[in-house]
Design a protein around this motif. Sequence first.
Motif, short mmCIF file in Angstrom:
data_model
loop_
_atom_site.label_atom_id
_atom_site.label_comp_id
_atom_site.label_asym_id
_atom_site.label_seq_id
_atom_site.Cartn_x
_atom_site.Cartn_y
_atom_site.Cartn_z
N ASN A 77 17.51 -18.27 -0.37
CA ASN A 77 16.05 -17.94 -0.10
C ASN A 77 15.39 -16.86 -0.88
O ASN A 77 16.15 -15.76 -0.79
N LEU A 78 14.13 -16.97 -1.45
CA LEU A 78 13.82 -15.82 -1.99
C LEU A 78 12.25 -15.74 -1.58
O LEU A 78 11.66 -16.82 -1.20
N ASN A 79 11.94 -14.45 -0.92
CA ASN A 79 10.95 -14.24 -0.30
C ASN A 79 9.87 -13.52 -1.04
O ASN A 79 10.02 -12.30 -1.56
N LEU A 80 8.68 -14.00 -1.09
CA LEU A 80 7.49 -13.38 -1.45
C LEU A 80 6.48 -12.97 -0.51
O LEU A 80 6.20 -13.57 0.55
N TRP A 81 5.72 -11.76 -0.68
CA TRP A 81 4.49 -11.13 -0.23
C TRP A 81 3.26 -11.83 -0.80
O TRP A 81 3.16 -11.36 -2.04
N LEU A 82 2.43 -12.49 -0.13
CA LEU A 82 1.37 -12.96 -0.57
C LEU A 82 0.44 -11.68 -0.77
O LEU A 82 0.27 -10.68 0.25
N ASP A 83 -0.59 -11.81 -1.39
CA ASP A 83 -1.86 -10.72 -1.55
C ASP A 83 -2.69 -10.79 -0.55
O ASP A 83 -3.90 -10.89 -0.61
N HIS A 84 -2.42 -10.25 0.65
CA HIS A 84 -3.16 -10.06 1.87
C HIS A 84 -4.25 -8.91 1.41
O HIS A 84 -3.99 -8.09 0.96
N ASP A 85 -5.41 -9.37 1.73
CA ASP A 85 -6.67 -8.40 1.54
C ASP A 85 -6.59 -7.72 0.17
O ASP A 85 -7.12 -6.70 -0.16
N ASN A 86 -5.95 -8.65 -0.70
CA ASN A 86 -6.21 -8.40 -2.08
C ASN A 86 -5.70 -6.87 -2.42
O ASN A 86 -6.19 -6.22 -3.19
N ALA A 87 -4.55 -6.77 -1.82
CA ALA A 87 -4.01 -5.18 -2.06
C ALA A 87 -3.48 -4.98 -3.41
O ALA A 87 -3.49 -3.68 -3.51
N ALA A 88 -3.02 -6.16 -3.99
CA ALA A 88 -2.56 -5.66 -5.38
C ALA A 88 -3.63 -5.12 -6.27
O ALA A 88 -3.34 -4.58 -7.44
N ALA A 89 -4.88 -5.40 -6.04
CA ALA A 89 -5.91 -5.36 -6.76
C ALA A 89 -6.50 -3.65 -6.63
O ALA A 89 -7.40 -3.11 -7.00
N LEU A 90 -6.01 -2.80 -5.59
CA LEU A 90 -6.16 -1.40 -5.13
C LEU A 90 -6.01 -0.65 -6.64
O LEU A 90 -5.22 -0.30 -7.15
N ALA A 91 -7.47 0.01 -6.64
CA ALA A 91 -7.29 0.64 -7.75
C ALA A 91 -8.13 2.11 -7.85
O ALA A 91 -9.45 2.10 -7.80
N PRO A 92 -7.54 3.19 -7.13
CA PRO A 92 -8.10 4.56 -6.71
C PRO A 92 -9.05 5.18 -7.89
O PRO A 92 -8.23 5.07 -9.03
N THR A 93 -9.84 6.03 -7.76
CA THR A 93 -10.29 6.95 -8.45
C THR A 93 -9.36 7.88 -8.74
O THR A 93 -8.36 8.05 -7.88
N GLU A 94 -9.13 8.88 -9.56
CA GLU A 94 -8.40 10.13 -9.79
C GLU A 94 -8.61 10.95 -8.41
O GLU A 94 -7.47 11.40 -7.95
N ALA A 95 -9.81 11.06 -7.92
CA ALA A 95 -9.99 12.00 -6.74
C ALA A 95 -9.48 11.34 -5.55
O ALA A 95 -8.87 11.91 -4.79
N GLU A 96 -9.69 10.10 -5.50
CA GLU A 96 -9.07 9.46 -4.12
C GLU A 96 -7.42 9.44 -4.12
O GLU A 96 -7.05 9.77 -3.24
N PHE A 97 -6.86 9.03 -5.44
CA PHE A 97 -5.34 9.21 -5.49
C PHE A 97 -4.88 10.68 -5.09
O PHE A 97 -3.92 10.77 -4.37
N THR A 98 -5.86 11.66 -5.75
CA THR A 98 -5.19 13.09 -5.36
C THR A 98 -5.27 13.44 -3.88
O THR A 98 -4.45 13.92 -3.19
N SER A 99 -6.24 13.05 -3.14
CA SER A 99 -6.43 12.95 -1.83
C SER A 99 -5.34 12.26 -1.00
O SER A 99 -4.71 12.85 0.21
N TRP A 100 -4.82 11.30 -1.58
CA TRP A 100 -3.81 10.53 -0.66
C TRP A 100 -2.76 11.32 -1.00
O TRP A 100 -1.67 11.11 -0.29
#
Length: 376
Positions: A77-100
């Motif tokens: 069996n190969l297991n896949l994570w579906l893109d729940h809540d459109n997570a793969a499209a997450l694209a933070p700004t530079e400021a957001e990334f720095t804060s994380w």
Amino acid sequence: MTEQRRSSDWRHTTLTELLGLRLPIVLGPFGGLSSVALAAAVSNAGGLGSFGLYGYDAERIRLAARQIRELTTRPFNLNLWLDHDNAAALAPTEAEFTSWLEPLLPYFHELDVAPPTRPAQFLPTVAEQFDAVVEARPSVVSFVFGVPSAGMLDRCRSAGIRAIGTATTVAESIALDAAGVDAIVASGFEAGGHRVSFLNTAEDSLMGLFALLPQVVDAVSVPVIAAGGIADGRGIAAALTLGADAAVLGTAFLTTDESAISPAHRERILSPEATRTVLTRVYSGRLARGIPNRMYSELTKKAADHSAGNATTGATALAPFPAQNWLTGRFKPAAIERRNAELMSLWAGQAGPLARAGSATELMSRLEAETSALLG
């Protein structure tokens, strides 16, 4: 309600006939911790070996499938994570990334790892992964975090691939059954790793396996596979008695010789500390169960400080999934190299204290003997 065909031998269920298995035992697919050797060993012993594809691009998927086939001719069996809540499209700004990144900087410094720069993307697309899975043609593809689309299921059927969905509530199991999957995993909240809820929040979808399993069996028309808190023959026998066609074991296999987890992680599961596990979002941004450590305690406090608006600490928000998982993944290899279990994600289920050291083949033999002793 599924009509189960049961012989006098517990090994023979509708699912074992459907998938061509000798034993109704399924290896849990570990996202990020999967091992080719372990998947093949479980398949060779008569169960269904599984391999998690979290974070894998198409080439890595094709390579993993080839490597498994070099070690076994049995179904896997190969297991896949579906893109729940459109997570793969997450694209933070530079400021957001720095804060994380800021709450995690002490760990980068402690481990002498250079802090990362903002990536172009945190995960490959599900479409890219699914194309590679269909090309690889495993016997089974299992999905978590949602309902596979009609197009995906059509492509699975055309390629001769059985599709398995995963539910944490009865409502989720009904949605999967209506979509046309071939089997459904009923995942109790005892399970280690991520809670794969998708209709409601994970925190509002916490059902124990013994409550969830018989309700799912009654609600759907396909075989049901039990997952969560199963680590020995007693758990398998109980799951089959409650109507399951097979049982998933995860943490019990993490401590085997073929497992890909680090020595420090294995030692922690085999230690008295495995008696306590917690559900938390601090490691990955999604709710998951593991053994608490210093990183858990410190990040939990930072998250609480931020939620309380505690300006004196300068607390910033922890990153959402998949950014938090990606960020902690930048320093975890250094923690593994140093055997520093305090700065890892120590995924484990509530049945961790039942896990034992040894080979996967030995574990499969023991599970068969234990279950046979109870079910005859």
